[in-house]
Scaffold this active site. Structure first.
Site, PDB file in Angstrom:
ATOM      1  N   GLU A  61      -5.337  -8.757   0.811  1.00 43.37           N
ATOM      2  CA  GLU A  61      -5.996  -8.477   2.101  1.00 43.37           C
ATOM      3  C   GLU A  61      -7.471  -8.222   1.858  1.00 43.37           C
ATOM      4  OE1 GLU A  61      -4.371  -5.210   4.433  1.00 43.37           O
ATOM      5  OE2 GLU A  61      -2.333  -5.850   4.003  1.00 43.37           O
ATOM      6  N   GLU A  90       0.799  -1.225   0.000  1.00 38.97           N
ATOM      7  CA  GLU A  90       0.000   0.000   0.000  1.00 38.97           C
ATOM      8  C   GLU A  90       0.833   1.278   0.000  1.00 38.97           C
ATOM      9  OE1 GLU A  90      -2.984  -0.098   3.054  1.00 38.97           O
ATOM     10  OE2 GLU A  90      -3.916  -1.910   2.278  1.00 38.97           O
TER      11      GLU A  90
HETATM   12  C1  FCB Z   1      -4.474  -2.223   5.525  1.00 35.28           C
HETATM   13  C2  FCB Z   1      -3.080  -2.553   6.014  1.00 35.28           C
HETATM   14  C3  FCB Z   1      -3.043  -3.621   7.073  1.00 35.28           C
HETATM   15  C4  FCB Z   1      -4.184  -3.525   8.041  1.00 35.28           C
HETATM   16  C5  FCB Z   1      -5.504  -3.361   7.325  1.00 35.28           C
HETATM   17  C6  FCB Z   1      -6.691  -3.264   8.222  1.00 35.28           C
HETATM   18  O1  FCB Z   1      -4.497  -0.933   4.997  1.00 35.28           O
HETATM   19  O2  FCB Z   1      -2.293  -2.978   4.946  1.00 35.28           O
HETATM   20  O3  FCB Z   1      -1.795  -3.536   7.702  1.00 35.28           O
HETATM   21  O4  FCB Z   1      -3.955  -2.514   8.954  1.00 35.28           O
HETATM   22  O5  FCB Z   1      -5.466  -2.234   6.495  1.00 35.28           O
END
Ligand code: FCB
Length: 450
Positions: A351, A166
């Site tokens: 994620e 990110e």
């Molecule tokens: C993302 C991050 C991860 C976690 C989630 C909830 O932006 O990559 O580390 O904090 O959010």
């Protein structure tokens, strides 16, 4: 036959990151990271929490890998703490840091779990932050050297790599809103931070081509932006928000140019970048990692900062504890958009998950039905996207454990597994059982209402 069978060899994993789960931040010769230092500044983190202990994963990783195995998972996405490998960020290598990740990877492979290593998930060595961090042009070279060392040391065992997690958050939260380290608020630095992150990413890909094997990619967080109304102003606002958050990183990597909107947004601060840099940034990647949590509905608002955009809260729909709207359709939309704009690059959902206040465990059972519903709806949406031809190779739930959620400390819980803060005991929630069934049936169980 279930409607929800996923492709053969689809990876079912969980994701974590070093600072959020490891604890022992200075063990075995590690240097302090920017987050280690940031947590010590009063008022930065909710309740004054730190990652000093976190989930003690640095010492308990064997137990955690066994847990993943018991859940029937096929992959684990974790990150490597740069300051464990280079305590001062560059120069001297700390081999004890390498040895730790070697042990983790060995344990994963023994359990038949495929490691996916992220080289940088926000925890920059503090010594490098002192040199200007990502605003310093040299940061790309520091990262490349670190990446090269790690890939040479672990490249036989790991065949799935991610460069940065990110980069948009690193830039926006660290250098524009200042809620993450280094806590700067500088519109002037922002384009350079983006640019240096992307140069760093590309140089790490080149290091991987020299000495690694398997696949390497970039992990971005994508959040689709929907215009509140059909007016020209609102649509242009949504396009600006989209360019800033979603296209800022993908356009240069996959199309070789920054979105024009960025120059408008940054106005006088927009630099003219070397064409040689832009060529470097286009270094081909093997896959794209997508983190998806929510969407935003936006409207044009002249007082809405340089973007002139305001997000409009949606009422009467579900939100997580982060205040994020639950919107599975957004995952489908964003995947369709990636395919339409950038073509058929292999994708991983690196994620996806939700923070909810978990109900008290009765008879030892934590019935986190809302988290289960979140996963089920998003996995169904993902399956529809795949059925429509999007090439997604795997999915990583965020997260295995309740962990250190950055500025929210331990007050936001994303885990499939609860961690008792006093004893460090791991207590799988109902969602862990649900996700295990998904993984073990390759999605087939999604047919059922749980
Ligand atoms: C993302 C991050 C991860 C976690 C989630 C909830 O932006 O990559 O580390 O904090 O959010």
């Amino acid at each position: 036959m279930s409607r929800y069978e996923f492709p053969e060899r689809f990876l079912w994993g969980v994701a974590t990151s070093a600072y959020q789960v490891e604890g022992s931040p200075l063990a075995d010769g590690a240097g302090p990271s920017n987050w280690h230092r940031f947590c010590r500044q009063p008022g930065r983190i909710l309740n004054g929490d730190t990652g000093d202990t976190a989930c003690d994963h640095y010492r308990r990783f064997r137990e955690d890998v066994a847990l993943m195995k018991a859940l029937g998972l096929s992959a684990y996405r974790f990150s490597i703490a740069w300051s464990r490998i280079f305590p001062e960020g560059k120069g001297r290598t700390n081999w004890r840091g390498i040895a730790h990740y070697q042990a983790l990877v060995e344990t994963l492979l023994e359990h038949g779990i495929r490691p996916m290593a992220t080289l940088h998930h926000w925890d920059l060595p503090a010594a490098l932050e002192d040199l200007g961090g990502w605003a310093n042009r040299d940061s790309a070279g520091w990262f490349a050297d670190y990446a090269h060392t790690v890939i040479r040391a672990l490249g036989n065992e790991i065949d799935l790599w991610a460069t940065l997690n990110e980069p948009w958050v690193i830039m926006d939260a660290g250098y524009v809103s200042g809620v993450h380290p280094p806590g700067h608020r500088s519109l002037k630095d922002a384009p350079w931070v983006t640019h240096n992150l992307l140069r760093a990413h590309a140089l790490a890909v080149q290091a991987f081509r020299a000495d690694g094997r398997g696949q390497i990619g970039l992990v971005v967080n994508l959040e689709p932006k929907y215009a509140l109304t059909d007016s020209r102003d609102d649509r242009a606002a949504a396009e600006r928000a989209h360019a800033y958050m979603n296209r800022q990183y993908l356009d240069p990597v996959l199309h070789g140019a920054y979105p024009d909107e960025l120059a408008e947004i940054s106005a006088l601060h927009w630099p003219s970048f070397e064409s040689e840099d832009l060529r470097l940034i286009q270094e081909p990647i093997d896959y794209l990692g997508i983190n998806y949590y929510t969407r935003a509905v936006v409207r044009h608002d002249p007082s809405g900062g340089p973007l002139e955009v305001t997000a409009v809260p949606q009422h009467g729909v579900e939100h997580t504890e982060m205040g994020w709207e639950v919107y599975p359709q957004g995952l489908k939309d964003v995947l369709a958009w990636v395919k339409a704009r950038y073509g058929d690059i292999p994708l991983y959902i690196t994620e996806n998950g939700a923070a909810f206040a978990d109900p008290e465990g009765e008879n030892g059972r934590i019935d986190d039905t809302r988290r289960i519903a979140y996963y089920r709806s998003h996995l169904r949406a993902l399956h529809e996207a795949i059925a429509q031809g999007v090439d997604v190779r795997g999915y990583f739930a965020w997260s295995l454990l309740d962990n250190f959620e950055w500025t929210y400390g331990y007050a936001r819980r994303f885990g499939l597994v609860q961690v008792d803060p006093l004893t460090q005991r791991r207590i799988p929630k109902a969602s862990a059982g649900f996700y295990a069934e998904v993984a073990q049936t390759n999605g087939a169980v999604l047919d059922r209402d749980y």
